[in-house]
Design an enzyme around this catalytic site. Structure first.
Site, PDB file in Angstrom:
ATOM      1  N   ARG A   1      -9.807   4.425  -7.470  1.00 21.89           N
ATOM      2  CA  ARG A   1      -8.974   4.400  -6.274  1.00 21.89           C
ATOM      3  C   ARG A   1      -9.902   4.492  -5.078  1.00 21.89           C
ATOM      4  NH1 ARG A   1      -4.276   2.315  -7.495  1.00 21.89           N
ATOM      5  NH2 ARG A   1      -3.568   3.142  -9.459  1.00 21.89           N
TER       6      ARG A   1
ATOM      7  N   ASN B   1       1.090   3.905  -3.072  1.00 21.34           N
ATOM      8  CA  ASN B   1       0.795   5.335  -2.887  1.00 21.34           C
ATOM      9  C   ASN B   1       1.906   6.198  -3.486  1.00 21.34           C
ATOM     10  OD1 ASN B   1      -1.652   4.987  -1.627  1.00 21.34           O
ATOM     11  ND2 ASN B   1      -0.932   5.560   0.404  1.00 21.34           N
TER      12      ASN B   1
ATOM     13  N   GLU C   1       0.829  -1.213   0.000  1.00 19.92           N
ATOM     14  CA  GLU C   1       0.000   0.000   0.000  1.00 19.92           C
ATOM     15  C   GLU C   1       0.862   1.260   0.000  1.00 19.92           C
ATOM     16  OE1 GLU C   1      -3.236   0.606  -0.322  1.00 19.92           O
ATOM     17  OE2 GLU C   1      -3.740  -1.511  -0.482  1.00 19.92           O
TER      18      GLU C   1
END
Length: 141
Positions: free
Chosen positions: A106, A52, A48
């Protein structure tokens, strides 16, 4: 904290490198003999954080992502750092379902996922200078 071991990787912010970072983090943490659940938690959170950085930091212009790992006697620390656009309002960005990607698929739950799977999450960001995500997972609680 007495550091037992450390490692650092630097790679281009390409989506293909997310899997590399995820696997590298899992292999590094394996030195502490974690459970399968602990390894999966680490892989998910690091994935994650790296995603990002790849998706948000450089606005499709490309840049570098740095993954650092440190082991101590109780767990594993990871830092995921970019030198991209930064986060203008960190408090807002930490809220579930917040995303800067309008019109894209997203979900805006990256920080929530990181908080759920790790024991500690700290995020430092400065607009136009970049973001550093610090994760910590105790092993063998």
């Amino acid at each position: 904290m007495k550091v037992e071991n450390y490692a650092a990787l630097e790679f281009p912010s390409r989506s293909a490198n997310e899997g590399f970072a995820r696997a590298a983090a899992a292999c590094f943490a394996a030195q502490l003999d974690p459970t399968l659940e602990e390894i999966n938690d680490i892989k998910t959170a690091v994935s994650e954080a790296v995603t990002n950085a790849i998706v948000h930091a450089y606005e499709k212009k490309g840049g570098q992502v740095i993954l650092r790992g440190k082991l101590d006697e109780k767990g594993v620390h990871f830092e995921i750092e970019d030198a991209g656009r930064g986060i203008p309002n960190l408090e807002e960005a930490m809220q579930p379902f917040y995303t800067t990607c309008s019109g894209e698929e997203r979900s805006g739950v990256g920080f929530t996922v990181m908080q759920t799977f790790m024991d500690e999450l700290h995020v430092f960001s400065e607009p136009r200078k970049g973001t550093k995500v610090c994760l910590y997972k105790k092993i063998g609680k």
